[in-house]
Design a protein around this motif. Sequence first.
Motif, PDB file in Angstrom:
ATOM      1  N   THR A   7       0.746  -1.387   0.096  1.00 30.16           N
ATOM      2  CA  THR A   7      -0.056  -0.052  -0.052  1.00 30.16           C
ATOM      3  C   THR A   7       0.728   1.220   0.140  1.00 30.16           C
ATOM      4  O   THR A   7       0.589   2.220  -0.708  1.00 30.16           O
ATOM      5  N   ARG A   8       1.949   1.262   0.826  1.00 25.56           N
ATOM      6  CA  ARG A   8       2.881   2.260   0.681  1.00 25.56           C
ATOM      7  C   ARG A   8       3.467   2.576  -0.411  1.00 25.56           C
ATOM      8  O   ARG A   8       3.612   3.643  -1.000  1.00 25.56           O
ATOM      9  N   ARG A   9       3.743   1.584  -1.279  1.00 25.99           N
ATOM     10  CA  ARG A   9       4.361   1.639  -2.617  1.00 25.99           C
ATOM     11  C   ARG A   9       3.349   2.214  -3.719  1.00 25.99           C
ATOM     12  O   ARG A   9       3.691   2.937  -4.334  1.00 25.99           O
ATOM     13  N   PHE A  10       2.028   1.677  -3.514  1.00 25.12           N
ATOM     14  CA  PHE A  10       0.887   2.073  -4.279  1.00 25.12           C
ATOM     15  C   PHE A  10       0.805   3.602  -4.108  1.00 25.12           C
ATOM     16  O   PHE A  10       0.641   4.418  -5.114  1.00 25.12           O
ATOM     17  N   THR A  11       0.652   4.053  -2.937  1.00 26.85           N
ATOM     18  CA  THR A  11       0.559   5.505  -2.546  1.00 26.85           C
ATOM     19  C   THR A  11       1.810   6.125  -2.961  1.00 26.85           C
ATOM     20  O   THR A  11       1.304   7.393  -3.632  1.00 26.85           O
ATOM     21  N   ALA A  12       2.995   6.177  -2.821  1.00 25.00           N
ATOM     22  CA  ALA A  12       4.093   6.652  -3.567  1.00 25.00           C
ATOM     23  C   ALA A  12       3.897   6.941  -4.902  1.00 25.00           C
ATOM     24  O   ALA A  12       4.164   7.899  -5.321  1.00 25.00           O
ATOM     25  N   LEU A  13       3.488   5.739  -5.688  1.00 25.37           N
ATOM     26  CA  LEU A  13       3.266   5.814  -7.032  1.00 25.37           C
ATOM     27  C   LEU A  13       2.112   6.907  -7.554  1.00 25.37           C
ATOM     28  O   LEU A  13       2.425   7.693  -8.283  1.00 25.37           O
ATOM     29  N   SER A  14       1.311   6.628  -6.537  1.00 27.44           N
ATOM     30  CA  SER A  14       0.089   7.482  -6.944  1.00 27.44           C
ATOM     31  C   SER A  14       0.284   9.086  -6.748  1.00 27.44           C
ATOM     32  O   SER A  14      -0.197   9.822  -7.330  1.00 27.44           O
ATOM     33  N   ALA A  15       1.159   9.148  -5.639  1.00 28.26           N
ATOM     34  CA  ALA A  15       1.549  10.510  -5.406  1.00 28.26           C
ATOM     35  C   ALA A  15       2.178  11.101  -6.781  1.00 28.26           C
ATOM     36  O   ALA A  15       2.111  12.336  -7.228  1.00 28.26           O
ATOM     37  N   VAL A  16       3.230  10.401  -7.293  1.00 24.15           N
ATOM     38  CA  VAL A  16       3.793  10.795  -8.710  1.00 24.15           C
ATOM     39  C   VAL A  16       2.914  11.112  -9.685  1.00 24.15           C
ATOM     40  O   VAL A  16       2.852  12.048 -10.549  1.00 24.15           O
ATOM     41  N   ALA A  38      -7.208  -1.343  -8.398  1.00 24.77           N
ATOM     42  CA  ALA A  38      -6.021  -1.484  -9.688  1.00 24.77           C
ATOM     43  C   ALA A  38      -5.462  -3.042  -9.939  1.00 24.77           C
ATOM     44  O   ALA A  38      -5.354  -3.361 -10.862  1.00 24.77           O
ATOM     45  N   ALA A  39      -5.030  -3.638  -8.690  1.00 22.77           N
ATOM     46  CA  ALA A  39      -4.507  -4.917  -8.665  1.00 22.77           C
ATOM     47  C   ALA A  39      -5.515  -5.836  -9.485  1.00 22.77           C
ATOM     48  O   ALA A  39      -5.057  -6.553 -10.121  1.00 22.77           O
ATOM     49  N   GLU A  40      -6.877  -5.854  -8.890  1.00 23.50           N
ATOM     50  CA  GLU A  40      -7.744  -6.648  -9.696  1.00 23.50           C
ATOM     51  C   GLU A  40      -7.962  -6.401 -11.025  1.00 23.50           C
ATOM     52  O   GLU A  40      -8.078  -7.209 -12.058  1.00 23.50           O
ATOM     53  N   ASP A  45       0.362  -9.309 -13.202  1.00 30.11           N
ATOM     54  CA  ASP A  45       1.758  -9.026 -14.111  1.00 30.11           C
ATOM     55  C   ASP A  45       1.702  -7.372 -14.202  1.00 30.11           C
ATOM     56  O   ASP A  45       2.693  -6.897 -13.994  1.00 30.11           O
ATOM     57  N   ARG A  46       0.529  -6.932 -14.962  1.00 30.34           N
ATOM     58  CA  ARG A  46       0.523  -5.418 -15.318  1.00 30.34           C
ATOM     59  C   ARG A  46       0.692  -4.673 -13.745  1.00 30.34           C
ATOM     60  O   ARG A  46       1.404  -3.499 -13.872  1.00 30.34           O
ATOM     61  N   TYR A  47      -0.125  -5.155 -12.874  1.00 30.03           N
ATOM     62  CA  TYR A  47       0.094  -4.321 -11.551  1.00 30.03           C
ATOM     63  C   TYR A  47       1.477  -4.298 -10.924  1.00 30.03           C
ATOM     64  O   TYR A  47       2.063  -3.383 -10.829  1.00 30.03           O
ATOM     65  N   ALA A  48       2.053  -5.433 -10.958  1.00 31.50           N
ATOM     66  CA  ALA A  48       3.303  -5.372 -10.583  1.00 31.50           C
ATOM     67  C   ALA A  48       4.446  -4.771 -11.185  1.00 31.50           C
ATOM     68  O   ALA A  48       5.331  -4.117 -10.917  1.00 31.50           O
ATOM     69  N   ARG A  49       4.353  -4.548 -12.690  1.00 29.86           N
ATOM     70  CA  ARG A  49       5.207  -4.051 -13.580  1.00 29.86           C
ATOM     71  C   ARG A  49       5.149  -2.638 -13.198  1.00 29.86           C
ATOM     72  O   ARG A  49       5.871  -1.701 -13.151  1.00 29.86           O
ATOM     73  N   LEU A  50       3.764  -2.000 -12.935  1.00 25.45           N
ATOM     74  CA  LEU A  50       3.613  -0.523 -12.596  1.00 25.45           C
ATOM     75  C   LEU A  50       4.154  -0.205 -11.333  1.00 25.45           C
ATOM     76  O   LEU A  50       4.901   0.921 -11.369  1.00 25.45           O
ATOM     77  N   LEU A  65       2.451   0.110 -20.339  1.00 24.96           N
ATOM     78  CA  LEU A  65       2.462   0.713 -18.879  1.00 24.96           C
ATOM     79  C   LEU A  65       2.043   2.141 -19.012  1.00 24.96           C
ATOM     80  O   LEU A  65       1.506   2.450 -17.821  1.00 24.96           O
ATOM     81  N   ARG A  66       2.081   2.788 -19.922  1.00 24.24           N
ATOM     82  CA  ARG A  66       1.502   4.289 -19.837  1.00 24.24           C
ATOM     83  C   ARG A  66      -0.107   4.239 -19.589  1.00 24.24           C
ATOM     84  O   ARG A  66      -0.511   5.037 -18.842  1.00 24.24           O
ATOM     85  N   GLU A  67      -0.632   3.265 -20.348  1.00 22.92           N
ATOM     86  CA  GLU A  67      -2.105   3.252 -20.189  1.00 22.92           C
ATOM     87  C   GLU A  67      -2.637   2.727 -18.766  1.00 22.92           C
ATOM     88  O   GLU A  67      -3.554   3.315 -18.120  1.00 22.92           O
ATOM     89  N   THR A  68      -1.545   2.052 -18.339  1.00 21.98           N
ATOM     90  CA  THR A  68      -1.788   1.445 -16.930  1.00 21.98           C
ATOM     91  C   THR A  68      -1.731   2.562 -15.989  1.00 21.98           C
ATOM     92  O   THR A  68      -2.594   2.821 -14.980  1.00 21.98           O
ATOM     93  N   ALA A  69      -0.707   3.475 -16.175  1.00 23.38           N
ATOM     94  CA  ALA A  69      -0.583   4.496 -15.244  1.00 23.38           C
ATOM     95  C   ALA A  69      -1.555   5.441 -15.616  1.00 23.38           C
ATOM     96  O   ALA A  69      -2.370   6.275 -14.279  1.00 23.38           O
TER      97      ALA A  69
END
Length: 136
Positions: A7-16, A38-40, A45-50, A65-69
């Motif tokens: 969750t911390r990693r996802f939050t940091a990515l989301s902040a960016v 997002a994971a679901e 695979d795509r979630y982990a890559r992002l 990956l851009r579409e995922t972001a």
Amino acid sequence: MPPTDETRRFTALSAVLTGFDPATLEATGLTEVYRAVAAERLGADRYARLVHEPRQPDDTMGGELRETARAVTYLWYTGSWPGTPPVTVSPHAYAEGLVWKAAGLRAPATSPQGYGSWAGAPARSGPGDQVEGSGR
């Protein structure tokens, strides 16, 4: 419940991705919900890559990956997962959409204002709420 490393990693990515600091994102109460959505929706695979990508998301990312972001950014700003039609996560997610915070407004029909509240200017908070010449 304390946040997990994931969750911390996802939050940091989301902040960016969103331009909002982690504390603002956490204050929505939706970080774990959005991480699970997002994971679901993305699949493991795509979630982990992002989330585990060693570099920051930017214009040089590959198309998938851009579409995922973009999908994760859309989720934070609207409270919905993109698609035709978009899937709203919950009424709370709609009310906490970052689009309202970015505009300095409250989501329409999400907080009781009382009779006649529409007659005056809306209460605003955040960037841009100081209007020049308003005397406020």
